[in-house]
Write a protein that holds these residues in place. Structure first.
Motif, PDB file in Angstrom:
ATOM      1  N   ALA A 106       0.818  -1.212   0.000  1.00 39.26           N
ATOM      2  CA  ALA A 106       0.000   0.000   0.000  1.00 39.26           C
ATOM      3  C   ALA A 106       0.852   1.263   0.000  1.00 39.26           C
ATOM      4  N   ASN A 107       2.049   1.176   0.576  1.00 37.03           N
ATOM      5  CA  ASN A 107       2.901   2.357   0.715  1.00 37.03           C
ATOM      6  C   ASN A 107       3.919   2.535  -0.409  1.00 37.03           C
ATOM      7  N   ILE A 108       3.894   1.665  -1.418  1.00 40.21           N
ATOM      8  CA  ILE A 108       4.840   1.792  -2.527  1.00 40.21           C
ATOM      9  C   ILE A 108       4.485   3.011  -3.381  1.00 40.21           C
ATOM     10  N   LYS A 109       5.492   3.811  -3.679  1.00 39.48           N
ATOM     11  CA  LYS A 109       5.330   4.946  -4.584  1.00 39.48           C
ATOM     12  C   LYS A 109       5.824   4.555  -5.976  1.00 39.48           C
ATOM     13  N   ILE A 110       5.321   5.237  -6.983  1.00 41.76           N
ATOM     14  CA  ILE A 110       5.745   4.939  -8.355  1.00 41.76           C
ATOM     15  C   ILE A 110       7.255   5.102  -8.487  1.00 41.76           C
ATOM     16  N   SER A 111       7.807   6.077  -7.770  1.00 45.04           N
ATOM     17  CA  SER A 111       9.251   6.335  -7.830  1.00 45.04           C
ATOM     18  C   SER A 111      10.081   5.220  -7.193  1.00 45.04           C
ATOM     19  N   ASP A 112       9.432   4.342  -6.418  1.00 44.72           N
ATOM     20  CA  ASP A 112      10.139   3.219  -5.792  1.00 44.72           C
ATOM     21  C   ASP A 112      10.386   2.076  -6.776  1.00 44.72           C
ATOM     22  N   VAL A 113       9.697   2.103  -7.913  1.00 51.09           N
ATOM     23  CA  VAL A 113       9.805   1.015  -8.895  1.00 51.09           C
ATOM     24  C   VAL A 113      11.020   1.237  -9.789  1.00 51.09           C
ATOM     25  N   ASP A 114      11.905   0.254  -9.788  1.00 49.93           N
ATOM     26  CA  ASP A 114      13.085   0.274 -10.659  1.00 49.93           C
ATOM     27  C   ASP A 114      12.760  -0.614 -11.865  1.00 49.93           C
ATOM     28  N   TRP A 115      12.208   0.002 -12.908  1.00 53.43           N
ATOM     29  CA  TRP A 115      11.745  -0.767 -14.064  1.00 53.43           C
ATOM     30  C   TRP A 115      12.900  -1.484 -14.768  1.00 53.43           C
ATOM     31  N   LYS A 116      14.033  -0.820 -14.842  1.00 58.70           N
ATOM     32  CA  LYS A 116      15.185  -1.387 -15.556  1.00 58.70           C
ATOM     33  C   LYS A 116      15.660  -2.680 -14.912  1.00 58.70           C
ATOM     34  N   ASN A 117      15.756  -2.681 -13.588  1.00 61.39           N
ATOM     35  CA  ASN A 117      16.247  -3.860 -12.871  1.00 61.39           C
ATOM     36  C   ASN A 117      15.123  -4.749 -12.345  1.00 61.39           C
ATOM     37  N   GLU A 118      13.883  -4.403 -12.715  1.00 63.33           N
ATOM     38  CA  GLU A 118      12.703  -5.216 -12.399  1.00 63.33           C
ATOM     39  C   GLU A 118      12.584  -5.496 -10.894  1.00 63.33           C
ATOM     40  N   ARG A 119      12.628  -4.426 -10.117  1.00 69.35           N
ATOM     41  CA  ARG A 119      12.528  -4.576  -8.666  1.00 69.35           C
ATOM     42  C   ARG A 119      11.875  -3.333  -8.059  1.00 69.35           C
ATOM     43  N   ILE A 120      11.455  -3.459  -6.808  1.00 58.56           N
ATOM     44  CA  ILE A 120      10.814  -2.360  -6.088  1.00 58.56           C
ATOM     45  C   ILE A 120      11.474  -2.214  -4.723  1.00 58.56           C
ATOM     46  N   LYS A 121      11.720  -0.992  -4.311  1.00 59.40           N
ATOM     47  CA  LYS A 121      12.241  -0.728  -2.971  1.00 59.40           C
ATOM     48  C   LYS A 121      11.050  -0.568  -2.037  1.00 59.40           C
ATOM     49  N   VAL A 122      11.010  -1.393  -0.996  1.00 58.31           N
ATOM     50  CA  VAL A 122       9.899  -1.314  -0.044  1.00 58.31           C
ATOM     51  C   VAL A 122      10.436  -1.040   1.357  1.00 58.31           C
ATOM     52  N   LEU A 123       9.575  -0.462   2.168  1.00 63.91           N
ATOM     53  CA  LEU A 123       9.915  -0.177   3.557  1.00 63.91           C
ATOM     54  C   LEU A 123       9.175  -1.172   4.432  1.00 63.91           C
ATOM     55  N   GLY A 124       9.932  -2.085   5.042  1.00 62.43           N
ATOM     56  CA  GLY A 124       9.330  -3.157   5.826  1.00 62.43           C
ATOM     57  C   GLY A 124       9.231  -2.841   7.302  1.00 62.43           C
ATOM     58  N   LYS A 125       9.085  -3.898   8.092  1.00 66.75           N
ATOM     59  CA  LYS A 125       8.979  -3.730   9.540  1.00 66.75           C
ATOM     60  C   LYS A 125      10.257  -3.115  10.096  1.00 66.75           C
ATOM     61  N   GLY A 126      10.100  -2.270  11.108  1.00 67.94           N
ATOM     62  CA  GLY A 126      11.254  -1.604  11.691  1.00 67.94           C
ATOM     63  C   GLY A 126      11.878  -0.578  10.765  1.00 67.94           C
ATOM     64  N   LYS A 127      11.096  -0.146   9.765  1.00 66.11           N
ATOM     65  CA  LYS A 127      11.547   0.836   8.773  1.00 66.11           C
ATOM     66  C   LYS A 127      12.818   0.389   8.048  1.00 66.11           C
ATOM     67  N   LYS A 128      12.906  -0.925   7.808  1.00 62.21           N
ATOM     68  CA  LYS A 128      14.053  -1.471   7.085  1.00 62.21           C
ATOM     69  C   LYS A 128      13.730  -1.564   5.593  1.00 62.21           C
ATOM     70  N   GLU A 129      14.611  -0.993   4.784  1.00 58.27           N
ATOM     71  CA  GLU A 129      14.423  -1.033   3.337  1.00 58.27           C
ATOM     72  C   GLU A 129      14.961  -2.337   2.762  1.00 58.27           C
TER      73      GLU A 129
END
Length: 263
Positions: free
Chosen positions: A146-169
């Motif tokens: 729910a908290n993923i932003k469009i800017s978090d998506v790395d289309w080239k490397n086919e991955r997404i940066k997410v912020l998990g529990k304990g604010k760990k990326e």
């Protein structure tokens, strides 16, 4: 010509550059050293598929290892030999000829491939299709997605940066199907909201956890799958599938964002 020890060091350096965790790197190094101590040769080209099978049999009989552990060893050897082939050090990967170990799945908390396809086929909107594919291929928690932003998506490397529990990326990975549906969904939108998934009515804002749960339930009702499907089911299905394919638990732990490997 490189010694086995040199090859392992070179491989480990390559994995370190890829920024794998310290525990994963240690696991790779330990499994490789144990294997080469067993085969007792310093020439990588002398090792055959039979040597690898003999090692698996030894670990199963002498160390009483279960298929889950054997699958981890197979994955490490497969990765190592893939690297050797890519570096033109060996001509082929003998591990590829060894079938993955069968691992029992906990089907009570995950979806079968048939059920997953029925759910996919029941999606009616671009947002629904993108949601299902993202949940399955990334294994994200509800709040993470729910908290993923469009800017978090790395289309080239086919991955997404997410912020998990304990604010760990951490990074989660996209399948080709997820990328296709995500791009179709984003193309269908006419808003300027920065979040990847949004509400459908004005004012357009970030989609909430409860709204996602309702959407998943709506899809599940159409699919008529005899399970109380929730976002967590897709996460558990992804983890079960990765395990069944032989991915080491240490890597699955990183992708799933667990602190404790026992989880």
């Amino acid at each position: 010509k490189y010694s086995i020890s040199n090859l392992i060091d070179m491989f480990i350096k390559d994995k370190t550059i890829q920024q794998l965790s310290t525990s994963t790197i240690s696991s790779y190094k330990l499994q490789l050293r144990k294997f080469f101590e067993f085969v007792k040769t310093d020439n990588i080209n002398n090792i055959t598929k039979f040597d690898i099978l003999t090692y698996f049999d030894y670990k199963k009989q002498q160390d009483n290892l279960k298929n889950t552990s054997l699958a981890t060893i197979r994955y490490v050897l497969l990765s190592f030999y893939n690297w050797l082939v890519s570096e033109d050090i060996v001509k082929y990967n003998p591990v590829e000829k060894i079938k993955p170990f069968k691992i029992d799945r906990n089907i009570d908390k995950s979806l079968t491939h048939y059920e997953l396809e029925i759910i996919r086929d029941s999606c009616q909107t671009p947002r629904q299709k993108a949601l299902i594919e993202c949940f399955y291929c990334t294994g994200c928690r509800l709040s993470e997605l729910a908290n993923i932003k469009i800017s978090d998506v790395d289309w080239k490397n086919e991955r997404i940066k997410v912020l998990g529990k304990g604010k760990k990326e951490r990074f989660v990975f996209l399948s080709t199907k997820a990328i296709i549906y995500l791009k179709k969904y984003l193309k269908s939108r006419i808003d300027n909201c920065e979040y990847l998934f949004t509400t459908q009515r004005n004012p357009i804002t970030k989609i909430g956890n409860r709204a996602i749960e309702k959407e998943i339930k709506k899809i599940n009702d159409l699919a008529n799958v005899d399970k109380p499907t929730s976002p967590h089911y897709f996460r558990h299905t992804m983890i079960s599938d990765l395990s069944a394919r032989g991915m080491p638990v240490t890597i699955i732990k990183e992708i799933a964002g667990h602190d404790d490997i026992n989880t």
